[in-house]
Design a protein around this motif. Structure first.
Motif, PDB file in Angstrom:
ATOM      1  N   UNK A  10       0.850  -1.192   0.000  1.00 34.60           N
ATOM      2  CA  UNK A  10       0.000   0.000   0.000  1.00 34.60           C
ATOM      3  C   UNK A  10       0.884   1.240   0.000  1.00 34.60           C
ATOM      4  N   UNK A  11       0.659   2.123  -0.976  1.00 32.23           N
ATOM      5  CA  UNK A  11       1.382   3.395  -1.050  1.00 32.23           C
ATOM      6  C   UNK A  11       0.685   4.429  -0.187  1.00 32.23           C
ATOM      7  N   UNK A  12       1.474   5.362   0.352  1.00 31.11           N
ATOM      8  CA  UNK A  12       0.927   6.365   1.268  1.00 31.11           C
ATOM      9  C   UNK A  12      -0.111   7.254   0.584  1.00 31.11           C
ATOM     10  N   UNK A  13       0.104   7.600  -0.686  1.00 32.43           N
ATOM     11  CA  UNK A  13      -0.880   8.457  -1.356  1.00 32.43           C
ATOM     12  C   UNK A  13      -2.209   7.709  -1.556  1.00 32.43           C
ATOM     13  N   UNK A  14      -2.139   6.403  -1.835  1.00 29.16           N
ATOM     14  CA  UNK A  14      -3.375   5.626  -1.975  1.00 29.16           C
ATOM     15  C   UNK A  14      -4.099   5.519  -0.642  1.00 29.16           C
ATOM     16  N   UNK A  15      -3.339   5.353   0.432  1.00 36.34           N
ATOM     17  CA  UNK A  15      -3.956   5.302   1.762  1.00 36.34           C
ATOM     18  C   UNK A  15      -4.641   6.624   2.091  1.00 36.34           C
ATOM     19  N   UNK A  16      -3.991   7.737   1.722  1.00 36.15           N
ATOM     20  CA  UNK A  16      -4.558   9.064   1.995  1.00 36.15           C
ATOM     21  C   UNK A  16      -5.880   9.261   1.257  1.00 36.15           C
ATOM     22  N   UNK A  17      -5.893   8.956  -0.043  1.00 31.17           N
ATOM     23  CA  UNK A  17      -7.101   9.208  -0.839  1.00 31.17           C
ATOM     24  C   UNK A  17      -8.215   8.192  -0.546  1.00 31.17           C
ATOM     25  N   UNK A  18      -7.863   7.095   0.094  1.00 27.82           N
ATOM     26  CA  UNK A  18      -8.882   6.106   0.473  1.00 27.82           C
ATOM     27  C   UNK A  18      -9.486   6.406   1.838  1.00 27.82           C
ATOM     28  N   UNK A  19      -8.921   7.383   2.541  1.00 23.70           N
ATOM     29  CA  UNK A  19      -9.433   7.763   3.857  1.00 23.70           C
ATOM     30  C   UNK A  19     -10.495   8.852   3.703  1.00 23.70           C
ATOM     31  N   UNK A  20     -11.653   8.725   4.338  1.00 23.72           N
ATOM     32  CA  UNK A  20     -12.667   9.792   4.248  1.00 23.72           C
ATOM     33  C   UNK A  20     -12.076  11.152   4.624  1.00 23.72           C
ATOM     34  N   UNK A  21     -12.492  12.197   3.910  1.00 31.19           N
ATOM     35  CA  UNK A  21     -11.888  13.519   4.091  1.00 31.19           C
ATOM     36  C   UNK A  21     -11.991  14.020   5.527  1.00 31.19           C
ATOM     37  N   UNK A  22     -13.138  13.813   6.155  1.00 32.97           N
ATOM     38  CA  UNK A  22     -13.297  14.313   7.528  1.00 32.97           C
ATOM     39  C   UNK A  22     -12.398  13.555   8.505  1.00 32.97           C
ATOM     40  N   UNK A  23     -12.204  12.260   8.237  1.00 31.28           N
ATOM     41  CA  UNK A  23     -11.326  11.462   9.097  1.00 31.28           C
ATOM     42  C   UNK A  23      -9.874  11.910   8.921  1.00 31.28           C
ATOM     43  N   UNK A  24      -9.464  12.141   7.691  1.00 29.90           N
ATOM     44  CA  UNK A  24      -8.103  12.622   7.432  1.00 29.90           C
ATOM     45  C   UNK A  24      -7.871  13.976   8.094  1.00 29.90           C
ATOM     46  N   UNK A  25      -8.885  14.862   8.024  1.00 25.50           N
ATOM     47  CA  UNK A  25      -8.765  16.194   8.620  1.00 25.50           C
ATOM     48  C   UNK A  25      -8.617  16.106  10.137  1.00 25.50           C
ATOM     49  N   UNK A  26      -9.377  15.204  10.759  1.00 23.26           N
ATOM     50  CA  UNK A  26      -9.300  15.069  12.219  1.00 23.26           C
ATOM     51  C   UNK A  26      -7.981  14.439  12.643  1.00 23.26           C
ATOM     52  N   UNK A  27      -7.450  13.523  11.817  1.00 24.56           N
ATOM     53  CA  UNK A  27      -6.189  12.861  12.163  1.00 24.56           C
ATOM     54  C   UNK A  27      -4.984  13.786  11.959  1.00 24.56           C
ATOM     55  N   UNK A  28      -4.967  14.546  10.856  1.00 20.57           N
ATOM     56  CA  UNK A  28      -3.805  15.362  10.500  1.00 20.57           C
ATOM     57  C   UNK A  28      -3.878  16.792  11.025  1.00 20.57           C
ATOM     58  N   UNK A  29      -5.104  17.264  11.330  1.00 16.41           N
ATOM     59  CA  UNK A  29      -5.323  18.588  11.917  1.00 16.41           C
ATOM     60  C   UNK A  29      -4.652  19.730  11.134  1.00 16.41           C
ATOM     61  N   UNK A  30      -4.866  19.817   9.820  1.00  8.09           N
ATOM     62  CA  UNK A  30      -4.241  20.912   9.052  1.00  8.09           C
ATOM     63  C   UNK A  30      -4.970  22.233   9.274  1.00  8.09           C
ATOM     64  N   UNK A  31      -4.291  23.338   8.996  1.00  6.49           N
ATOM     65  CA  UNK A  31      -4.974  24.634   8.974  1.00  6.49           C
ATOM     66  C   UNK A  31      -5.993  24.607   7.840  1.00  6.49           C
ATOM     67  N   UNK A  32      -7.176  25.037   8.127  1.00  6.12           N
ATOM     68  CA  UNK A  32      -8.239  24.990   7.132  1.00  6.12           C
ATOM     69  C   UNK A  32      -9.065  23.727   7.221  1.00  6.12           C
ATOM     70  N   UNK A  33      -8.633  22.772   8.048  1.00  8.99           N
ATOM     71  CA  UNK A  33      -9.418  21.571   8.295  1.00  8.99           C
ATOM     72  C   UNK A  33      -9.738  20.778   7.037  1.00  8.99           C
ATOM     73  N   UNK A  34     -10.973  20.321   6.959  1.00  7.55           N
ATOM     74  CA  UNK A  34     -11.385  19.451   5.864  1.00  7.55           C
ATOM     75  C   UNK A  34     -11.327  20.162   4.510  1.00  7.55           C
ATOM     76  N   UNK A  35     -11.483  21.483   4.522  1.00  6.59           N
ATOM     77  CA  UNK A  35     -11.417  22.227   3.258  1.00  6.59           C
ATOM     78  C   UNK A  35     -10.018  22.141   2.645  1.00  6.59           C
ATOM     79  N   UNK A  36      -8.994  22.148   3.514  1.00  6.50           N
ATOM     80  CA  UNK A  36      -7.636  21.985   3.006  1.00  6.50           C
ATOM     81  C   UNK A  36      -7.428  20.571   2.460  1.00  6.50           C
ATOM     82  N   UNK A  37      -7.950  19.578   3.146  1.00  5.97           N
ATOM     83  CA  UNK A  37      -7.840  18.188   2.683  1.00  5.97           C
ATOM     84  C   UNK A  37      -8.448  18.048   1.290  1.00  5.97           C
ATOM     85  N   UNK A  38      -9.518  18.785   1.032  1.00  4.28           N
ATOM     86  CA  UNK A  38     -10.215  18.685  -0.253  1.00  4.28           C
ATOM     87  C   UNK A  38      -9.439  19.313  -1.410  1.00  4.28           C
ATOM     88  N   UNK A  39      -8.363  20.035  -1.098  1.00  4.64           N
ATOM     89  CA  UNK A  39      -7.562  20.625  -2.178  1.00  4.64           C
ATOM     90  C   UNK A  39      -6.614  19.590  -2.813  1.00  4.64           C
TER      91      UNK A  39
END
Length: 461
Positions: free
Chosen positions: A229-258
């Protein structure tokens, strides 16, 4: 007083009763006749059906036999063909890797000598024979070549079902390995002739830091299909809200959607606008006590000479015999992880021999780096096979199978070899077991006088 009316009535009743009895008998008789007719018809149908099936079977078998056996040539003549295409037994031990499918990516390519669950994924019958062989022998081995273009990246990934051992044949690379439980990342630089090691389920990457292509020769400890499993495939297979809560980026889920998933598989990555994306890059080296868990300087290690060639080893040694301090770290790292491999380079001088031998505790797989040679093998069934090998060929010898390698060129034969043990390799050579056998036993086996066996010199180890 005679009552005629009564008598007449009685006769009619008696007559009627007899008629009914006769009618019932006739009815039963008729029913039985119908039953017999039905049974006869049924039996006839069964017999007819059976005969029909038998005739069809005979016709089909004869027709199929004719189709398989006879073909028509362009001039109208007939010729006989075998029912099945037989595959030379040598392909149980040999894979012509340059003929296999090339898997292309933006930043490089991969070729495999491996087992496939779907037989349609093999390029040819010879490749399938090799894949089946390493699987049937439970070899715990798969081989691949990885070519990374200049500045290309084998993206961070992990393998679910295998450790990975690699030998850098060409180029320079920067390696990253991420430990478990947030224990940190180990990074180091490798050059041609050095060995890398990634334990199962360890996230790792390989970055080409030079301008020429990097070429890695990779061994994986599985005879099943490799699961990655490649890291980019794991990232895009993770629901956006879950990724946002795990990684806590500035901009939250909206940043994940970019983030946008690329259409092309990015397993080996090289964006066309890389210089715009990356402004600065540091290729730092971690301390030795971290690096040598995943790295070994094979080209700089001790040479073990034998009549006809040289071995160099990346292996576990009991009690760290003959190892320096950093080599001990690698040795212990191999031994503490399950199902690791022993790696070695074998150089056989021109027209010299790596004599017949077998291994007690390991399968052997190898890749020809340079030169040309001949390999010979004796299977457990007593069948023998010898075949020529050249650059790019992959060879396989099952545990306990006696085999030899011989250089047949003016240049040296050079191979990278892997053995399916993280423990100390146990080997027995033909000269050793021959000389260790009592001469009176040899005389009895070979029907030769006992003194004849004094003609075999005892070789020096």
């Amino acid at each position: 007083m005679d009552n005629q009316a009564f008598e007449m009535h009685g006769e009619r009743i008696q007559s009627s009763s007899k008629g009914k009895e006769w009618s019932k008998k006739e009815e039963r008789k008729g029913n039985w006749s119908l039953m017999k007719i039905f049974l006869v018809c049924l039996l006839a149908c069964v017999i007819t059906t059976a005969i029909g099936v038998l005739v069809l079977a005979l016709v089909y078998t004869t027709t199929t036999h004719i189709v398989k056996e006879v073909s028509v040539t362009d001039d109208g003549a007939t010729s006989t063909k075998p029912e099945e295409k037989s595959v030379d037994v040598k392909f149980q031990f040999l894979n012509h890797l340059p003929k296999s499918k090339v898997y292309n990516f933006p930043g490089g390519e991969i070729q495999w000598a491996r087992f496939r669950n779907d037989v349609n994924e093999y390029e040819n019958d010879e490749e399938m024979e090799f894949g089946k062989s390493i699987n049937n022998h439970r070899s715990s081995m798969t081989f691949g070549t990885l070519r990374i273009k200049g500045k290309g990246l084998r993206v961070p990934h992990w393998h679910f079902n295998a450790n990975e051992h690699g030998y850098l044949q060409q180029g320079t690379a920067w390696i990253g390995v991420i430990g478990a439980d947030g224990s940190g990342v180990t990074t180091y630089n490798v050059t041609a002739g050095q060995v890398i090691f990634f334990p199962r389920n360890t996230v790792h990457w390989i970055k080409n830091v030079g301008t020429e292509d990097c070429v890695f020769l990779l061994f994986f400890t599985t005879h099943e299909e490799l699961q990655t499993l490649d890291v980019d495939d794991a990232f895009f297979s993770t629901p956006e809200d879950i990724a946002a809560r795990a990684l806590k980026p500035q901009g939250g889920v909206n940043f994940i959607r970019t983030f946008k998933k690329q259409v092309e598989d990015q397993a080996v990555n090289l964006p066309p606008n890389l210089d715009e994306l990356v402004k600065s890059a540091d290729y730092v080296q971690s301390p030795d006590h971290q690096v040598w868990q995943y790295f070994y300087n094979l080209k700089g290690s001790r040479e073990y000479h034998f009549p006809g060639g040289i071995f160099q080893w990346a292996r576990y040694r009991r009690n760290s015999t003959g190892l320096n301090e950093t080599e001990k770290i690698f040795s212990e790292s191999l031994n503490k992880h399950e199902n690791t491999l022993t790696l070695a380079t074998l150089r056989i001088f021109n027209n010299q021999l790596g004599q017949p031998h077998f291994h007690f505790n390991a399968n052997e797989m190898g890749y020809v780096i340079s030169g040309c040679g001949q390999a010979g093998v004796i299977t457990s069934s007593g069948a023998t096979s010898s075949f020529n090998i050249g650059i790019g060929d992959v060879i396989f010898f099952p545990v306990g199978t006696q085999h030899y390698l011989k250089s047949i060129c003016d240049e040296d034969l050079l191979l990278i070899l892997a053995y399916s043990t993280g423990d100390q390799l146990e080997t027995l050579r033909m000269n050793d077991y021959f000389h260790a056998t009592a001469d009176h036993i040899l005389a009895q086996i070979f029907f030769k006088e006992q003194d004849e066996f004094k003609k075999f010199p005892k070789s020096k180890k």
